[in-house]
Design a protein around this motif. Structure first.
Motif, PDB file in Angstrom:
ATOM      1  N   PRO A 333      41.861  64.572  22.731  1.00  0.00           N
ATOM      2  CA  PRO A 333      42.127  66.032  23.148  1.00  0.00           C
ATOM      3  C   PRO A 333      43.734  65.992  23.289  1.00  0.00           C
ATOM      4  CG  PRO A 333      40.040  65.608  24.204  1.00  0.00           C
ATOM      5  CD  PRO A 333      40.470  64.452  23.566  1.00  0.00           C
ATOM      6  N   VAL A 334      44.628  66.788  22.935  1.00  0.00           N
ATOM      7  CA  VAL A 334      45.922  66.712  23.119  1.00  0.00           C
ATOM      8  C   VAL A 334      46.366  67.968  23.826  1.00  0.00           C
ATOM      9  CG1 VAL A 334      48.374  66.583  22.115  1.00  0.00           C
ATOM     10  CG2 VAL A 334      46.217  65.522  21.044  1.00  0.00           C
ATOM     11  N   LEU A 335      47.050  67.763  24.977  1.00  0.00           N
ATOM     12  CA  LEU A 335      47.674  68.988  25.896  1.00  0.00           C
ATOM     13  C   LEU A 335      49.067  69.043  25.558  1.00  0.00           C
ATOM     14  CD1 LEU A 335      46.695  70.907  28.060  1.00  0.00           C
ATOM     15  CD2 LEU A 335      47.389  69.111  29.761  1.00  0.00           C
ATOM     16  N   THR A 336      49.520  70.085  24.691  1.00  0.00           N
ATOM     17  CA  THR A 336      50.693  70.231  24.263  1.00  0.00           C
ATOM     18  C   THR A 336      51.483  71.148  24.879  1.00  0.00           C
ATOM     19  OG1 THR A 336      49.856  69.978  21.992  1.00  0.00           O
ATOM     20  CG2 THR A 336      51.885  70.942  22.108  1.00  0.00           C
ATOM     21  N   GLU A 337      52.950  70.602  25.442  1.00  0.00           N
ATOM     22  CA  GLU A 337      53.676  71.523  26.082  1.00  0.00           C
ATOM     23  C   GLU A 337      54.670  72.211  25.051  1.00  0.00           C
ATOM     24  OE1 GLU A 337      54.496  72.730  28.673  1.00  0.00           O
ATOM     25  OE2 GLU A 337      54.052  71.827  30.392  1.00  0.00           O
ATOM     26  N   ASP A 338      55.236  73.103  25.510  1.00  0.00           N
ATOM     27  CA  ASP A 338      56.000  74.090  24.544  1.00  0.00           C
ATOM     28  C   ASP A 338      57.451  74.605  25.288  1.00  0.00           C
ATOM     29  OD1 ASP A 338      56.710  75.799  22.628  1.00  0.00           O
ATOM     30  OD2 ASP A 338      55.675  77.576  23.538  1.00  0.00           O
ATOM     31  N   VAL A 339      57.924  73.866  26.345  1.00  0.00           N
ATOM     32  CA  VAL A 339      59.150  74.514  27.163  1.00  0.00           C
ATOM     33  C   VAL A 339      60.198  74.339  26.189  1.00  0.00           C
ATOM     34  CG1 VAL A 339      58.097  73.331  29.174  1.00  0.00           C
ATOM     35  CG2 VAL A 339      59.397  72.021  28.032  1.00  0.00           C
ATOM     36  N   CYS A 340      61.219  75.273  26.617  1.00  0.00           N
ATOM     37  CA  CYS A 340      62.551  75.263  26.031  1.00  0.00           C
ATOM     38  C   CYS A 340      63.576  75.378  27.079  1.00  0.00           C
ATOM     39  CB  CYS A 340      62.620  76.655  25.127  1.00  0.00           C
ATOM     40  SG  CYS A 340      63.925  76.593  23.935  1.00  0.00           S
ATOM     41  N   VAL A 341      64.495  74.864  26.966  1.00  0.00           N
ATOM     42  CA  VAL A 341      65.617  74.689  27.816  1.00  0.00           C
ATOM     43  C   VAL A 341      66.900  74.639  27.113  1.00  0.00           C
ATOM     44  CG1 VAL A 341      64.459  73.093  29.312  1.00  0.00           C
ATOM     45  CG2 VAL A 341      66.125  72.213  27.668  1.00  0.00           C
ATOM     46  N   TYR A 383      38.675  61.020  23.697  1.00  0.00           N
ATOM     47  CA  TYR A 383      37.369  61.869  23.506  1.00  0.00           C
ATOM     48  C   TYR A 383      36.314  61.136  24.454  1.00  0.00           C
ATOM     49  CZ  TYR A 383      39.363  64.431  19.758  1.00  0.00           C
ATOM     50  OH  TYR A 383      39.944  65.157  18.854  1.00  0.00           O
ATOM     51  N   ASP A 384      36.384  59.881  24.905  1.00  0.00           N
ATOM     52  CA  ASP A 384      35.469  59.367  25.886  1.00  0.00           C
ATOM     53  C   ASP A 384      35.677  60.228  27.382  1.00  0.00           C
ATOM     54  OD1 ASP A 384      34.599  57.570  24.316  1.00  0.00           O
ATOM     55  OD2 ASP A 384      36.410  56.057  24.934  1.00  0.00           O
ATOM     56  N   ASP A 385      34.658  60.463  27.932  1.00  0.00           N
ATOM     57  CA  ASP A 385      34.645  61.129  29.153  1.00  0.00           C
ATOM     58  C   ASP A 385      35.509  60.442  30.341  1.00  0.00           C
ATOM     59  OD1 ASP A 385      34.166  62.857  31.239  1.00  0.00           O
ATOM     60  OD2 ASP A 385      32.447  62.224  31.653  1.00  0.00           O
ATOM     61  N   ASP A 386      36.739  60.939  30.412  1.00  0.00           N
ATOM     62  CA  ASP A 386      37.642  60.244  31.455  1.00  0.00           C
ATOM     63  C   ASP A 386      38.481  61.414  32.329  1.00  0.00           C
ATOM     64  OD1 ASP A 386      39.586  58.787  32.776  1.00  0.00           O
ATOM     65  OD2 ASP A 386      40.166  57.611  31.187  1.00  0.00           O
ATOM     66  N   SER A 387      37.766  61.569  33.450  1.00  0.00           N
ATOM     67  CA  SER A 387      38.302  62.783  34.356  1.00  0.00           C
ATOM     68  C   SER A 387      39.304  62.492  34.945  1.00  0.00           C
ATOM     69  CB  SER A 387      37.295  63.399  35.251  1.00  0.00           C
ATOM     70  OG  SER A 387      36.721  62.302  36.084  1.00  0.00           O
ATOM     71  N   GLU A 388      39.642  61.175  35.164  1.00  0.00           N
ATOM     72  CA  GLU A 388      40.932  60.663  35.820  1.00  0.00           C
ATOM     73  C   GLU A 388      41.926  60.800  35.048  1.00  0.00           C
ATOM     74  OE1 GLU A 388      42.965  56.528  37.886  1.00  0.00           O
ATOM     75  OE2 GLU A 388      40.671  56.817  37.385  1.00  0.00           O
ATOM     76  N   MET A 389      41.914  60.410  33.856  1.00  0.00           N
ATOM     77  CA  MET A 389      42.894  60.602  32.731  1.00  0.00           C
ATOM     78  C   MET A 389      43.411  62.112  32.465  1.00  0.00           C
ATOM     79  SD  MET A 389      43.228  59.494  28.917  1.00  0.00           S
ATOM     80  CE  MET A 389      43.427  57.545  29.232  1.00  0.00           C
TER      81      MET A 389
END
Length: 456
Positions: A333-341, A383-389
């Motif tokens: 899973p990828v958590l993607t940012e989209d900020v603009c400065v 994709y492994d269950d890694d809640s800490e990550m």
């Protein structure tokens, strides 16, 4: 009568889907970790009348309606909410008109971005907005999020190309807003208001778009950098040079490697970060701009900078840029940012991204529409269950938003607020402005059925 029965009285029964397995496939977009629910039903619209009927039934039953294109969104904006009807637009995929004289096209919301670009190219025209998802994302979704893309550094985002819309409003009425003329200032600009509203103010059924003449061939310049901050200085240097490239993209070696591992394109470069720039100025002006871009890269510390030797080489580099996100998704899973400065703060923002990655012990793959300061740091998990990550990535996600706001930026440049960026938007604009947004929604959607619980 429940809402499913009511829909089947107004719409062909085979278009009203209640099979749990199919409902699950329409539950969410591509945003990792955004909340979602199983919809009550999915309506696969085949006509404008289907959309009108769906909205009217939802009004009668006080049921939410969530419009969905290709489901490529990255903020949770198209995620289903409890009890909702998902209005699927993929079958409304016709280019209805191309007018070379007026340089406009009229399309249905399910038209894929690249399909439109190919259709207008046959008549010597060009549609500039080109998100990295252009081979899959739809014009309706692009309009809903005010999508940008690789070319927007020079040619702007979707809002600048939407002339008019047909839509179903909060009373269940089919209305038109906007114009077909080159100029027009009559009344309030409801078209611009709808663009970027993420389906919260109405359901778009038809879009009239401004087109541009086809461009001359582009020249591609690349620069290799050992340090992310040097690449940031090169981006600032390009801005200071006065050249407006038609594309200026940043890709890190991690992204290139995962694309190589997937597609065997032979693109892994001997550099940590690569800047890709195009210029579409004609003739000698284009040659001069390419030389200016190379000089800006070299002055910022590029280990190598030069012009692509062939169109095939240039196409391969940009294909890798577009494939970066789906290649990363293969890892987890990828958590993607989209900020603009602001462009002048890109070096500082890139430095903060590196610091946040180190402090949280997470992998952050960096891609960016660098020329306009729109950065896409991508946090890759497993994709492994890694809640800490997962928690470390979420922490990094919010820290990147905070850093962008501290540097005078915004929480989203093109992906939209959806669900993931709602806390950031509240910080960015403040409660008085949020109340103004809510007042607009209450006026246009008095029953609150359009994509509730999103954006604001």
């Amino acid at each position: 009568m429940d809402i499913t029965e009511a829909l089947r009285e107004r719409i062909a029964p085979d278009q009203v889907i209640t099979d749990p397995a199919v409902l699950e496939s329409y539950r969410r977009d591509q945003a990792a970790w955004a909340d979602s629910a199983l919809p009550a039903a999915v309506v696969r619209a085949r006509s404008t009348d289907d959309i009108v009927a769906t909205v009217q039934v939802c009004l009668e039953h006080d049921a939410p309606v969530v419009a969905r294109g290709a489901g490529t969104g990255l903020s949770g904006g198209a995620n289903a909410v409890p009890g909702c009807v998902v209005l699927a637009m993929e079958q409304l995929n016709q280019v209805l008109e191309i007018d070379p004289l007026e340089r406009l096209a009229v399309v249905q919301p399910g038209v894929v971005n690249d399909d439109l670009r190919a259709a207008v190219a046959q008549q010597g025209l060009w549609y500039p907005p080109d998100p990295a998802s252009a081979p899959w994302s739809t014009i309706g979704g692009n309009v809903a999020t005010n999508a940008g893309g690789l070319c927007c550094v020079k040619y702007g985002v979707t809002r600048e190309y939407v002339l008019g819309l047909q839509l179903v409003n909060g009373a269940g009425e089919l209305v038109r807003v906007g114009r077909r003329t080159a100029k027009g200032v009559a009344g309030l600009d409801l078209t611009a208001l709808m663009v970027g509203s993420e389906g919260t103010l109405g359901i778009i059924t038809e879009i009239t778009l401004k087109l541009m003449p086809a461009r001359p061939p582009e020249r591609t310049v690349a620069g290799f950098f050992d340090r992310l901050t040097d690449a940031g200085e090169a981006i600032a240097g390009v801005a200071r040079s006065g050249v407006i490239p038609s594309v200026l993209e940043l890709v890190d070696s991690y992204c290139l490697k995962v694309v190589d591992d997937w597609k065997n394109m032979g693109l892994s470069a001997d550099a940590n970060y690569i800047l890709l720039a195009n210029t579409d100025a004609p003739g000698a002006a284009g040659d001069a701009e390419a030389k200016t871009l190379i000089a800006a890269f070299e002055q910022a510390g590029a280990t190598w900078a030069g012009q692509a030797e062939s169109q095939e080489e240039a196409d391969a580099l940009f294909a890798a840029r577009r494939l970066a996100y789906p290649a990363l998704e293969r890892l987890g899973p990828v958590l993607t940012e989209d900020v603009c400065v602001p462009k002048g703060n890109v070096p500082a923002m890139l430095a903060r991204v590196e610091q946040i990655a180190e402090e949280n012990d997470v992998v952050i793959a960096t891609i960016a529409h660098a020329g306009d300061g729109n950065l896409h740091p991508c946090m890759v998990t497993s994709y492994d269950d890694d809640s800490e990550m997962e928690q470390r990535c979420k922490t990094a996600f919010h820290q990147i938003i905070d850093a962008a706001l501290e540097l005078g930026g915004t929480v989203t440049g093109e992906h939209g607020v959806g669900l993931l960026k709602m806390p950031g938007l509240a910080t960015e604009v403040g409660e008085p402005v949020l109340q103004m947004y809510r007042a607009v929604k209450a006026g246009l959607d008095p029953k609150g059925i359009f994509n509730p619980g999103k954006v604001f």
